[in-house]
Design an enzyme around this catalytic site. Structure first.
Site, PDB file in Angstrom:
ATOM      1  N   GLY A 105       0.823  -1.208   0.000  1.00  0.00           N
ATOM      2  CA  GLY A 105       0.000   0.000   0.000  1.00  0.00           C
ATOM      3  C   GLY A 105       0.852   1.250   0.000  1.00  0.00           C
ATOM      4  O   GLY A 105       2.004   1.244  -0.428  1.00  0.00           O
ATOM      5  N   CYS A 106       0.299   2.316   0.502  1.00  0.00           N
ATOM      6  CA  CYS A 106       1.001   3.602   0.546  1.00  0.00           C
ATOM      7  C   CYS A 106       2.323   3.469   1.289  1.00  0.00           C
ATOM      8  O   CYS A 106       2.370   2.976   2.412  1.00  0.00           O
ATOM      9  CB  CYS A 106       0.117   4.638   1.234  1.00  0.00           C
ATOM     10  SG  CYS A 106       0.937   6.223   1.484  1.00  0.00           S
ATOM     11  N   PHE A 107       3.402   3.917   0.660  1.00  0.00           N
ATOM     12  CA  PHE A 107       4.707   3.749   1.296  1.00  0.00           C
ATOM     13  C   PHE A 107       4.912   4.636   2.515  1.00  0.00           C
ATOM     14  O   PHE A 107       5.803   4.394   3.317  1.00  0.00           O
ATOM     15  CB  PHE A 107       5.868   3.908   0.314  1.00  0.00           C
ATOM     16  CG  PHE A 107       5.802   5.061  -0.665  1.00  0.00           C
ATOM     17  CD1 PHE A 107       5.122   6.238  -0.406  1.00  0.00           C
ATOM     18  CD2 PHE A 107       6.456   4.942  -1.893  1.00  0.00           C
ATOM     19  CE1 PHE A 107       5.102   7.280  -1.321  1.00  0.00           C
ATOM     20  CE2 PHE A 107       6.438   5.984  -2.815  1.00  0.00           C
ATOM     21  CZ  PHE A 107       5.755   7.156  -2.526  1.00  0.00           C
TER      22      PHE A 107
END
Length: 241
Positions: free
Chosen positions: A60-62
């Site tokens: 997902g979002c880093f």
């Protein structure tokens, strides 16, 4: 530059937002709840005289994945970036189309004498993301948000494969794990404004709702390896005095 996020998530985050930081973290729940997991039955032993190692993980979002490992003891650096595609497409605007083959990833450099690769994976599956979500994580949808481990050698592949099989057999998630395994062909650091994002913007609604609870879960479930002060890209890039 503001990150493009689900409008409903940002509205919800804004409604939950309050000026006091402690109140933010106590009022919200992680979009991806933590799951207490057993450690891998198979793990790597540190090699005498061996140096630092690297794990490249996508979930997902880093921003959130980076924040989790920045608060993990034994990790010397966690860098947000892109893996799975070509160097010339490793740019945020291009990766965000979902057509580059890249996944938002984090390169985790760690000391195997302080924390094992297996423990890195245990944290990854337990608090960093939800490995049963195919090509999305919470509010973020697209192949760039997939769950994937980019292994750097055969030992990492062996340990990761065995752990996924172990967790699936135990049915700890109730749904099959969809995490992909792929050899690391290249990791490309993300733009500077993405680095240390959760550390620098703790009251931003997206961070407060989606990512700070992950760090809280790390502290709760992995107290033995939790560090209060994060190791940041910004600090590690400063020239030594």
């Amino acid at each position: 530059m503001a990150r493009m996020k689900s409008a409903s998530t940002l509205v919800l985050g804004a409604l939950l937002f309050v000026p006091v930081f402690a109140s933010v973290t106590s009022l919200v729940q992680a979009a991806e709840p933590a799951v207490a997991l057993p450690p891998p039955a198979a793990d790597a032993a540190p090699v005498a005289g061996g140096g630092l190692q690297t794990a490249v993980l996508s979930g997902g979002c880093f921003w959130g994945v980076q924040a989790v490992y920045q608060h993990t003891k034994g990790v010397t650096q966690a860098v947000s970036g892109y893996a799975g595609g070509q160097k010339d497409t490793a740019h945020y605007e291009m990766v965000s189309t979902g057509r580059t083959g890249h996944a938002e990833s984090v390169s985790v450099t760690f000391d195997p004498h302080q924390i094992s690769y297996g423990k890195i994976l245990q944290i990854y599956f337990s608090v960093a993301h939800n490995p049963t979500e195919l090509n999305f994580q919470g509010p973020d949808h697209g192949t760039q948000y997939r769950s994937e481990i980019f292994y750097t050698n055969d030992e990492q592949k062996r340990i990761a494969s065995a752990y996924i099989a172990e967790l699936d057999k135990a049915r700890v998630f109730g749904q099959p794990i969809v995490t992909k395994l792929e050899p690391l062909a290249g990791f490309f650091p993300a733009e500077d404004y993405h680095q240390d994002y959760a550390v620098l913007h703790p009251t931003q609604p997206y961070i407060a709702f989606n990512d700070l609870p992950k760090v809280d879960n790390l502290k709760r479930l992995f107290a033995d390896v939790y560090r209060e002060t994060p190791v940041t890209v910004m600090a590690s890039s400063k020239p030594s005095q």
